[in-house]
Scaffold this motif. Structure first.
Motif, mmCIF file in Angstrom:
data_model
loop_
_atom_site.group_PDB
_atom_site.id
_atom_site.type_symbol
_atom_site.label_atom_id
_atom_site.label_comp_id
_atom_site.label_asym_id
_atom_site.label_seq_id
_atom_site.Cartn_x
_atom_site.Cartn_y
_atom_site.Cartn_z
ATOM 1 N N SER A 4 0.844 -1.195 0.000
ATOM 2 C CA SER A 4 0.000 0.000 0.000
ATOM 3 C C SER A 4 0.871 1.232 0.000
ATOM 4 O O SER A 4 1.751 1.362 0.844
ATOM 5 N N GLY A 7 -2.497 4.858 0.083
ATOM 6 C CA GLY A 7 -3.861 4.402 -0.120
ATOM 7 C C GLY A 7 -4.101 3.739 -1.453
ATOM 8 O O GLY A 7 -5.201 3.284 -1.733
ATOM 9 N N GLU A 305 7.116 5.452 13.228
ATOM 10 C CA GLU A 305 6.745 4.757 11.997
ATOM 11 C C GLU A 305 7.555 3.481 11.787
ATOM 12 O O GLU A 305 7.000 2.435 11.453
ATOM 13 N N ARG A 367 -6.314 12.775 12.584
ATOM 14 C CA ARG A 367 -5.330 11.970 11.860
ATOM 15 C C ARG A 367 -3.902 12.192 12.358
ATOM 16 O O ARG A 367 -2.965 12.289 11.590
ATOM 17 N N GLY A 419 -10.465 2.350 12.349
ATOM 18 C CA GLY A 419 -9.984 1.280 11.489
ATOM 19 C C GLY A 419 -9.778 1.707 10.052
ATOM 20 O O GLY A 419 -9.217 0.962 9.262
ATOM 21 N N GLN A 420 -10.242 2.893 9.680
ATOM 22 C CA GLN A 420 -10.135 3.345 8.316
ATOM 23 C C GLN A 420 -9.046 4.392 8.136
ATOM 24 O O GLN A 420 -8.659 4.690 7.016
ATOM 25 N N ARG A 422 -5.204 5.380 8.899
ATOM 26 C CA ARG A 422 -3.965 4.730 9.311
ATOM 27 C C ARG A 422 -3.161 5.648 10.211
ATOM 28 O O ARG A 422 -2.781 6.756 9.825
ATOM 29 N N ALA A 425 2.667 3.674 12.208
ATOM 30 C CA ALA A 425 2.763 2.217 12.038
ATOM 31 C C ALA A 425 3.177 1.494 13.314
ATOM 32 O O ALA A 425 2.721 0.387 13.583
#
Length: 434
Positions: A4, A7, A305, A367, A419-420, A422, A425
């Motif tokens: 990915s 997106g 990340e 976000r 959940g949608q 990100r 990480a």
């Protein structure tokens, strides 16, 4: 093999000559358009099912200013439907961006929100008076702890630690500020004590989550319960029996900036505030700039990340996480000081009332970006203040519904959007050096 990137779907495609190239299959994202469309439809249903006629009056002046602006009157029904048409156009523009594989710009969301709120206020203010300045001042006041808590959450999660303990940091910060300001008669000492209180909670969170690899969410929840019980016990055992000596904090006074405070509408909101609000403006700007423009921000984001990659270039991952979590706790502690050094002149049990969890939702809503998280916190504060106005204007919508709105938005943010969207990480994942 697939991966990915921003997106979009990325796949390896082997050509006839044996070489391998990357093929990018772009995806259309209509989530933002759907949200705008739902909001537009809800407003249309409100205007159709509960129509209101007459004239809506907006009071733009403020008692702290030396001059007063005239009231602005608009026809209720006509203005509502004109703004509704503009919202339909913005929704169509959002759909165009999504159809052409382009992200919905932030300005479009801000303009849509402004027009939507304006249309709702026009509808609610039919035959009444909408005090714009006091509404905005109250919204900012209610948002201050949320903004500081959200900034602490952004820093913590960006560095890889989920800061569920924002509620505890706010509460202990409020307690420490009240105690020290009352004992010393100096609000600046109380502010420093609030930062120390936030750091203490953050220290325990960092120690267990980073050093002992305990689940970060569990540690955060336990800390919130611990601080709630501890401050409740100390309030009953220490503050209540000695209320005049230990629970009468000296509060910060408003600092009126000459000239700027006389600007219509925004002057009282931005330039006639206490020092904690001015610190909030500075903190948002500094964190936003530092996160993306400095070595500190680059290292912080790298640790959150991809800690393994950061470790290979010489960044000490766990110490970096530890110190940044402490910084996040200090910032959240300032938000706690606002309760007792500005808002309420005394400490009471559980006075944060779950605002730490709303601040965490603002982080997700925003976000993990300082500016977006601040805007989300302002939205929650505005929704809370709006219910008071609806009671005064005697609108058909029960004020209890608006009281529920910040918490409904919180649930949607955590359950619907987490959940949608990100996040960093490595957020919530302990790092063990191999």
């Amino acid at each position: 093999m697939s991966a990915s990137v921003h997106g979009d779907a990325v796949a390896q495609v082997q050509q006839t000559d044996g070489t391998i190239r990357l093929a990018v299959a772009k995806q259309r994202h209509f989530k933002g358009t759907i949200v705008l469309a739902i909001a537009t439809v809800l407003l249309a249903l409100l205007f159709l099912l509960v129509p209101r006629d007459g004239v809506s009056t907006f009071h733009l002046g403020d008692s702290s200013q030396s001059f007063a602006l005239p009231n602005v009157q608009v026809p209720t029904a006509l203005t509502c439907w004109i703004v509704f048409a503009l919202l339909v156009l913005l929704t169509a523009l959002s759909s165009w961006y999504a159809w052409n594989y382009r992200a919905q710009p932030l300005w479009l969301t801000i303009v849509f929100a402004f027009l939507g709120v304006f249309a709702f206020l026009v509808w609610a203010g039919a035959g009444g008076l909408v005090p714009v300045s006091s509404l905005l001042v109250g919204s900012v006041s209610l948002s201050v702890p949320l903004v500081f808590g959200a900034l602490g959450g952004v820093i913590g999660e960006r560095v890889g630690v989920v800061n569920v303990a924002i509620e505890g940091q706010l509460l202990l910060g409020a307690f420490s500020a009240a105690l020290l300001s009352s004992a010393t008669g100096n609000p600046f000492v109380g502010l420093l004590g609030a930062m120390v209180g936030g750091v203490l909670v953050a220290f325990v969170l960092a120690a267990f989550a980073i050093k002992y690899l305990v689940d970060q969410v569990i540690v955060g929840v336990v800390l919130n319960v611990l601080v709630t019980g501890l401050t409740g016990f100390l309030y009953g055992a220490l503050l209540a029996p000695n209320e005049n000596e230990l629970n009468r904090p000296i509060r910060f006074e408003r600092i009126k900036i000459p000239g700027l405070s006389e600007i219509p509408v925004i002057g009282p909101v931005l330039f006639n505030q206490t020092i904690i609000v001015y610190l909030m403006f500075i903190a948002v700007a500094v964190v936003a700039w530092g996160l993306y423009r400095t070595r500190w921000g680059l290292r912080l984001r790298a640790v959150g990340e991809h800690p393994q990659a950061a470790d290979t270039v010489g960044i000490k991952v766990n110490p970096s996480r530890f110190w940044n979590v402490l910084l996040a706790g200090a910032i959240a502690g300032i938000g706690g000081a606002y309760f007792t050094l500005v808002s309420v002149p005394t400490f009471t049990k559980d006075m944060t009332a779950g605002l730490g969890f709303i601040a965490l939702a603002a982080v997700i809503f925003g976000r993990w970006d300082p500016i977006r998280a601040t805007l989300a916190a302002l939205l929650f504060g505005f929704a809370t203040k709006l219910q008071d106005l609806l009671t005064v204007l005697k609108t058909p919508i029960p004020s209890e519904f608006m009281l529920m709105l910040p918490y409904v938005v919180t649930i949607l943010a955590v359950a619907g959007f987490a959940g949608q969207i990100r996040g960093p990480a490595a957020s919530g994942k302990p790092y063990i050096k191999e």
